[in-house]
Motif scaffolding. Structure first.
Motif, PDB file in Angstrom:
ATOM      1  N   SER A  31      -5.848  -4.974 -95.029  1.00 16.85           N
ATOM      2  CA  SER A  31      -5.484  -5.816 -93.969  1.00 16.85           C
ATOM      3  C   SER A  31      -5.085  -7.175 -94.327  1.00 16.85           C
ATOM      4  N   ALA A  32      -5.471  -7.786 -95.259  1.00 13.98           N
ATOM      5  CA  ALA A  32      -5.185  -9.089 -95.797  1.00 13.98           C
ATOM      6  C   ALA A  32      -3.879  -8.967 -96.549  1.00 13.98           C
ATOM      7  N   ILE A  33      -3.769  -7.997 -97.246  1.00 17.10           N
ATOM      8  CA  ILE A  33      -2.449  -7.555 -98.111  1.00 17.10           C
ATOM      9  C   ILE A  33      -1.395  -7.469 -96.860  1.00 17.10           C
ATOM     10  N   GLY A  34      -1.829  -6.726 -95.720  1.00 19.75           N
ATOM     11  CA  GLY A  34      -0.780  -6.496 -94.934  1.00 19.75           C
ATOM     12  C   GLY A  34      -0.369  -7.966 -94.174  1.00 19.75           C
ATOM     13  N   ALA A  35      -1.240  -8.735 -93.778  1.00 14.94           N
ATOM     14  CA  ALA A  35      -0.819 -10.073 -93.484  1.00 14.94           C
ATOM     15  C   ALA A  35       0.108 -10.591 -94.406  1.00 14.94           C
ATOM     16  N   LEU A  36      -0.106 -10.543 -95.529  1.00 16.14           N
ATOM     17  CA  LEU A  36       0.860 -11.198 -96.366  1.00 16.14           C
ATOM     18  C   LEU A  36       2.151 -10.794 -96.420  1.00 16.14           C
ATOM     19  N   THR A  37       2.249  -9.409 -96.174  1.00 16.07           N
ATOM     20  CA  THR A  37       3.524  -9.208 -96.260  1.00 16.07           C
ATOM     21  C   THR A  37       4.399  -9.349 -94.699  1.00 16.07           C
ATOM     22  N   THR A  38       3.379  -9.544 -93.773  1.00 16.40           N
ATOM     23  CA  THR A  38       3.959  -9.728 -92.341  1.00 16.40           C
ATOM     24  C   THR A  38       4.184 -11.372 -92.175  1.00 16.40           C
ATOM     25  N   LEU A  39       3.738 -12.170 -92.929  1.00 15.57           N
ATOM     26  CA  LEU A  39       3.505 -13.706 -92.738  1.00 15.57           C
ATOM     27  C   LEU A  39       5.066 -13.943 -92.995  1.00 15.57           C
ATOM     28  N   PRO A  40       5.889 -13.934 -93.777  1.00 14.30           N
ATOM     29  CA  PRO A  40       7.161 -14.512 -94.146  1.00 14.30           C
ATOM     30  C   PRO A  40       8.085 -13.809 -93.193  1.00 14.30           C
ATOM     31  N   PRO A 337       6.125  -4.490 -90.602  1.00 14.37           N
ATOM     32  CA  PRO A 337       5.362  -4.197 -91.818  1.00 14.37           C
ATOM     33  C   PRO A 337       3.978  -4.403 -91.364  1.00 14.37           C
ATOM     34  N   LEU A 338       3.541  -5.139 -90.503  1.00 16.81           N
ATOM     35  CA  LEU A 338       2.302  -5.368 -89.826  1.00 16.81           C
ATOM     36  C   LEU A 338       1.926  -4.001 -89.346  1.00 16.81           C
ATOM     37  N   SER A 339       2.672  -3.288 -88.493  1.00 14.47           N
ATOM     38  CA  SER A 339       2.234  -1.889 -88.102  1.00 14.47           C
ATOM     39  C   SER A 339       1.854  -0.803 -89.240  1.00 14.47           C
ATOM     40  N   VAL A 340       2.748  -1.158 -90.317  1.00 14.04           N
ATOM     41  CA  VAL A 340       2.587  -0.103 -91.179  1.00 14.04           C
ATOM     42  C   VAL A 340       1.257  -0.562 -91.999  1.00 14.04           C
ATOM     43  N   GLY A 341       1.194  -1.769 -92.382  1.00 12.39           N
ATOM     44  CA  GLY A 341      -0.266  -2.291 -92.884  1.00 12.39           C
ATOM     45  C   GLY A 341      -1.351  -1.724 -92.225  1.00 12.39           C
ATOM     46  N   ILE A 342      -1.432  -1.843 -90.941  1.00 14.07           N
ATOM     47  CA  ILE A 342      -2.473  -1.356 -90.277  1.00 14.07           C
ATOM     48  C   ILE A 342      -2.749   0.274 -90.252  1.00 14.07           C
ATOM     49  N   MET A 343      -1.540   0.863 -90.153  1.00 11.31           N
ATOM     50  CA  MET A 343      -1.496   2.380 -90.307  1.00 11.31           C
ATOM     51  C   MET A 343      -2.135   2.781 -91.700  1.00 11.31           C
ATOM     52  N   LEU A 344      -1.771   2.002 -92.787  1.00 13.57           N
ATOM     53  CA  LEU A 344      -2.319   2.413 -94.101  1.00 13.57           C
ATOM     54  C   LEU A 344      -3.722   2.213 -93.926  1.00 13.57           C
ATOM     55  N   ASP A 345      -4.109   1.102 -93.593  1.00 14.90           N
ATOM     56  CA  ASP A 345      -5.704   0.444 -93.341  1.00 14.90           C
ATOM     57  C   ASP A 345      -6.338   1.732 -92.897  1.00 14.90           C
ATOM     58  N   LEU A 346      -5.938   2.304 -91.901  1.00 13.17           N
ATOM     59  CA  LEU A 346      -6.544   3.506 -91.074  1.00 13.17           C
ATOM     60  C   LEU A 346      -6.551   4.634 -91.761  1.00 13.17           C
ATOM     61  N   GLN A 347      -5.886   4.868 -92.915  1.00 12.62           N
ATOM     62  CA  GLN A 347      -5.471   6.023 -93.749  1.00 12.62           C
ATOM     63  C   GLN A 347      -4.790   7.092 -92.750  1.00 12.62           C
ATOM     64  N   ALA A 348      -3.649   6.423 -92.150  1.00 15.29           N
ATOM     65  CA  ALA A 348      -2.659   7.350 -91.379  1.00 15.29           C
ATOM     66  C   ALA A 348      -1.882   8.182 -92.388  1.00 15.29           C
ATOM     67  N   PRO A 349      -1.726   9.557 -91.794  1.00 13.33           N
ATOM     68  CA  PRO A 349      -0.648  10.273 -92.841  1.00 13.33           C
ATOM     69  C   PRO A 349       0.789   9.516 -92.958  1.00 13.33           C
ATOM     70  N   ILE A 350       1.350   9.760 -94.301  1.00 14.63           N
ATOM     71  CA  ILE A 350       2.584   9.281 -94.394  1.00 14.63           C
ATOM     72  C   ILE A 350       3.625   9.799 -93.368  1.00 14.63           C
ATOM     73  N   THR A 351       3.313  10.913 -92.864  1.00 11.33           N
ATOM     74  CA  THR A 351       4.133  11.649 -91.856  1.00 11.33           C
ATOM     75  C   THR A 351       4.248  10.533 -90.626  1.00 11.33           C
ATOM     76  N   ALA A 352       2.955  10.136 -90.224  1.00 15.13           N
ATOM     77  CA  ALA A 352       2.925   9.251 -89.088  1.00 15.13           C
ATOM     78  C   ALA A 352       3.902   8.233 -89.278  1.00 15.13           C
ATOM     79  N   ILE A 353       3.709   7.476 -90.521  1.00 13.62           N
ATOM     80  CA  ILE A 353       4.581   6.363 -90.805  1.00 13.62           C
ATOM     81  C   ILE A 353       5.992   6.468 -90.784  1.00 13.62           C
ATOM     82  N   ALA A 354       6.465   7.951 -91.491  1.00 17.20           N
ATOM     83  CA  ALA A 354       7.819   8.445 -91.335  1.00 17.20           C
ATOM     84  C   ALA A 354       8.332   8.302 -90.047  1.00 17.20           C
TER      85      ALA A 354
END
Length: 396
Positions: A31-40, A337-354
């Motif tokens: 989640s912190a890494i996700g915030a790092l990609t969202t911050l800029p 990028p924040l949404s994708v980071g949250i989805m990865l943190d929740l271990q969402a399948p890559i299909t959902a991200i697509a």
């Protein structure tokens, strides 16, 4: 302007290939890494609206110099490597890029009014080149220089070179503080009442959301599909490098139609196809996916910036519309990028991200349909902002 444009993406694209190393060394959570990609991206949205005010106070050239100083400082701060320095440096980088990126369209409109759309393609091409270099060289620089912190900080040298060149060769104009009774007073409020301004801003936001998801997460997503770290960075770098072609050609292509809708829909379809292939198709097609993604995203961003110029009757409106479109657009884009980071943190399948990415692409296409029409923001006889049919090219 081209050299400045070259500096507006490496600070962002150079981080994504190194995220696994950053997380390992700093112990940051997903989640912190996700915030790092969202911050800029969030900072781009927060600070871009300051560009018109800085331009009035210091002049657009000095304001752009200030933006480059802030970018350089942020890149050097990342050298420290601590989580605090990493976040603070990323915040400064986002702020500097937000201000600098918002100033460039107005400068292009002022200096080259007749060829503003093609010049926008040229500096967008430089911007894409910077993004490609950042993505492609991140891992090699980290290995060569002995760590990811040095790899991130090395881009400060390019920012310093741009600052020196800009100070030596920039045009010179005086600052123009806003005075009571100035016809530009209330311009932003007038823009906010025009649907066209919102359509341009929402197009900027949705296409930028896809771009910053790619910058922030594409290598990570590819690694989840079994592609190695080095090749994932290479694929991202290749995709961004291909953007050079469409960034330059898309504004030229848009000149052939009555408006920009066919060109916009074409590049958005290419973006969606590339993302789908990379995330869902057989991995043997990954290089085709990277090619289509790059062609689409280079054209997306170039045309979105070109619309800021084409939808403004003069440089004053271009500056305000740029601040509004990039400010509001990047604030919206940060949700991607924040949404994708949250989805990865929740271990969402890559299909959902697509499917999330396909939904964003569909929204961008709907906004492109309206923003791409041949309309223009201008002043009426009472200095109110209105929307009119844009004059034919070559007419006054």
């Amino acid at each position: 302007m081209v050299l400045v444009g070259l500096n507006l993406r490496p600070a962002l694209s150079s981080l994504a290939p190194l995220l696994a190393r950053v997380q390992q060394d700093t112990g940051l959570s997903p989640s912190a890494i996700g915030a790092l990609t969202t911050l800029p991206v969030l900072c781009l949205g927060l600070f871009a609206p300051l560009a018109p005010r800085l331009s009035r106070q210091y002049g657009p050239e000095r304001a752009l110099s200030l933006g480059l100083v802030v970018i350089t400082s942020g890149l050097l701060l990342r050298w420290q490597g601590s989580p605090l320095a990493l976040y603070a440096g990323t915040l400064l980088v986002g702020a500097g890029i937000g201000v600098s990126g918002a100033l460039l369209p107005a400068l292009v409109k002022r200096e080259l009014p007749r060829g503003a759309d093609l010049m926008t393609g040229v500096y967008t091409m430089a911007l894409c080149l910077g993004g490609a270099l950042g993505a492609g060289l991140a891992i090699p620089l980290s290995d060569l220089l002995g760590g990811w912190t040095r790899s991130l900080a090395a881009w400060s040298l390019l920012a310093m070179a741009a600052l020196i060149a800009w100070e030596l060769y920039m045009p010179r104009t005086a600052a123009t503080p806003r005075m009571a009774g100035d016809p530009g007073t209330g311009m932003t409020r007038g823009l906010l009442r025009q649907p066209l301004a919102w359509q341009v801003a929402l197009l900027m936001g949705t296409q930028s959301s896809l771009a910053y998801i790619v910058f922030g997460w594409l290598p990570t997503l590819l690694m989840q599909r079994g592609i190695g770290e080095a090749e994932a960075g290479l694929l991202m770098g290749m995709s961004v490098m291909v953007q050079l072609i469409s960034a330059l050609l898309a504004p030229w292509l848009a000149r052939f139609g009555r408006d920009q809708r066919p060109a916009l829909l074409l590049v958005l379809a290419s973006t969606a196809s590339g993302l789908w292939i990379l995330l869902m198709a057989d991995t043997s097609l990954r290089y085709l996916g990277a090619l289509l993604l790059g062609l689409g995203q280079g054209g997306n961003f170039s045309l979105a910036l070109t619309l800021i110029v084409l939808r403004s009757a003069d440089s004053r409106l271009a500056g305000r519309l740029s601040g509004l479109a990039q400010g509001g657009g990047y604030a919206l884009a940060a949700l991607g990028p924040l949404s994708v980071g949250i989805m990865l943190d929740l271990q969402a399948p890559i299909t959902a991200i697509a499917w999330l990415l396909m939904g964003i692409a569909a929204a961008a296409a709907s906004f492109a349909w309206f923003a791409g029409r041949q309309r223009q923001l201008c002043f009426d006889a009472d200095d109110n902002v209105i929307t009119r049919c844009a004059p034919r090219r070559g007419s006054r």
